[in-house]
Scaffold this motif. Sequence first.
Motif, PDB file in Angstrom:
ATOM      1  N   ARG A  58      53.373  26.673   0.342  1.00 11.28           N
ATOM      2  CA  ARG A  58      53.442  28.212   0.357  1.00 11.28           C
ATOM      3  C   ARG A  58      54.973  28.127   0.686  1.00 11.28           C
ATOM      4  NH1 ARG A  58      50.286  28.158   6.175  1.00 11.28           N
ATOM      5  NH2 ARG A  58      51.600  26.774   7.212  1.00 11.28           N
ATOM      6  N   SER A  61      46.232  34.378  -1.999  1.00  8.19           N
ATOM      7  CA  SER A  61      46.640  33.700  -0.498  1.00  8.19           C
ATOM      8  C   SER A  61      48.170  33.548  -0.259  1.00  8.19           C
ATOM      9  CB  SER A  61      45.651  32.592  -0.408  1.00  8.19           C
ATOM     10  OG  SER A  61      46.017  31.591  -1.153  1.00  8.19           O
ATOM     11  N   SER A 111      49.593  31.036  -1.405  1.00 10.31           N
ATOM     12  CA  SER A 111      49.493  29.502  -1.325  1.00 10.31           C
ATOM     13  C   SER A 111      49.057  28.990  -2.560  1.00 10.31           C
ATOM     14  CB  SER A 111      48.670  29.168   0.008  1.00 10.31           C
ATOM     15  OG  SER A 111      47.517  29.298  -0.096  1.00 10.31           O
ATOM     16  N   SER A 130      44.851  22.193   3.652  1.00 14.08           N
ATOM     17  CA  SER A 130      43.552  22.954   4.494  1.00 14.08           C
ATOM     18  C   SER A 130      42.318  22.440   4.746  1.00 14.08           C
ATOM     19  CB  SER A 130      43.330  24.024   3.094  1.00 14.08           C
ATOM     20  OG  SER A 130      42.945  23.424   2.107  1.00 14.08           O
ATOM     21  N   GLU A 162      49.405  34.355  -6.419  1.00 17.88           N
ATOM     22  CA  GLU A 162      48.138  33.918  -5.781  1.00 17.88           C
ATOM     23  C   GLU A 162      47.856  35.003  -4.485  1.00 17.88           C
ATOM     24  OE1 GLU A 162      45.915  31.660  -6.607  1.00 17.88           O
ATOM     25  OE2 GLU A 162      47.331  30.970  -8.213  1.00 17.88           O
TER      26      GLU A 162
END
Length: 511
Positions: free
Chosen positions: A107, A64, A66, A98, A62
């Motif tokens: 993560r 990000s 995460s 988030s 990914e």
Amino acid sequence: MRFTAFFHRTTTTLPPPSHRQHLRTLFDGNFTLVRDRGLDHAVEREKNLKPLLNLRNLIKQEPSKSLPVSIIKESIQLPFRPMDFIRKYPSVFEEFYSNGKFDAHVRLTPEAVELDEDEGFMFKSELFKKQVADRLLKLLMISKIHKIPLRVLEGLRWDLGLPMDYVKTIIPEFPDYFRVIGMGDNAVLELVCWCKEQAVSVLEKKLGDKGKELAFPLQFSTGFEMDNKYEKWLKDWNKLPYVSPYENAGHLNASSDESDRWVVGVLHEIMNLLVSKKTEKDNVLMLGEWLGLASRFKRAILQHPGIFYLSSKNRTYTVVLREGYKRGFLIEDNPAMEFRRKYIHLMNTVKEDNKTDQDKVVKDKTSTKESKVKADEGKVGEGEREENHGEEKEEGEETELSDAEDEDASETIVDDDNEESARDTRRTSSNRRRRNFAEMKLNTEKPSRNFRRERSAEKLPRKTWEKNPSQVSNSKNIQMRGEHNDVKSSPQGSRSSKNRERLFTTKNTVV
């Protein structure tokens, strides 16, 4: 005239080929399989490691770095719920939200990121790439057609220690060894050049050049039992000529001991190519189907428990090479297994932290209980302390007055020793008064010994209570014995007789 001629029918038998003479047939031995705790522990040691690294790789892909927890279940297969799996290893995964407290994400922790970076440097090293290329080259030379589909290699990627992008990073760097042909599901890894130096089995390297008399090392679990017939057969089987797994054994009969010995050599060499010297039974059978040896691999595993061990831990069957382990630990070390041990250590540190947290919780609970008990005891003893404190004050006043009178009478200065003795006498007197007060308090609270008798006496009727105790006891004894005195002897009987006399006299007067 007819003649019938009878000819003798002869059958000619051709001699068998030279390579089929003096072949031994397979023997189904009688033995009992026994579990090996060390090898079972080696299999259980890597429990949940493979799905953990798969989740790590999914998070790395990914941008990000995460991933939403809701997508994990659809992407990879975990042994249990994704959220429970993430919370079980908090030293590897971090859970965060988030958008408020509804969208959970995951993560990697800083420790896991650092370990992943070190593993990436290891994948890029020349030594590691050379070791991976040699393993793939040997596997291609064992195959009859010197080709293996990439889908078959994908099943063995974890056991061969291959990185995820080995097709792009390792195979192009060794064009003299192999190449990829085809696309998609039809992609095949093909051998380019035969390497004579690499076409030497592990058994030949360890035992050296002893001709064709090479014996497989046999190791049995403690408590393993076999009959004399199987033991004799196994000794004779291990003395047969050794055929290299890189040679073509098409001339051997499939039902002979020589062919079985060559199949065992092929499986023995494949297991030595694996970084962990073990793999799942399904992977062995999948590779055996491509090589055309699936049923013979299965028979070799079951018939030779001294070479291969079949473990049933982790809800699957795992084939373990006994020669590669000693007391449950891998003998030959390699970079891939070194990093796997580091990940296992990182996973196990979470369990130790959880144990310490549980111990802290238990200690806190016990401390709170003890504090509650102490508080209750303090509340109970506050009243007694206040009463005793009042008495101590009275005692202090009396002692002070007595001391003042003594000082006025004697007009002398008391030494330190005399003061200490006076303090001791005060303490003893106060302690005695405390004891007397406690005894008085206990005596008031305790019921008397004749309390039950008094209660029972109150329940008796008035007439019996007015009587003398001797009369009551005599009446009870009479009732218990069943004796009856005359009516006149009793006071009631005397009264009834007097009444009768009065009635009789009144009747006579009326007449």
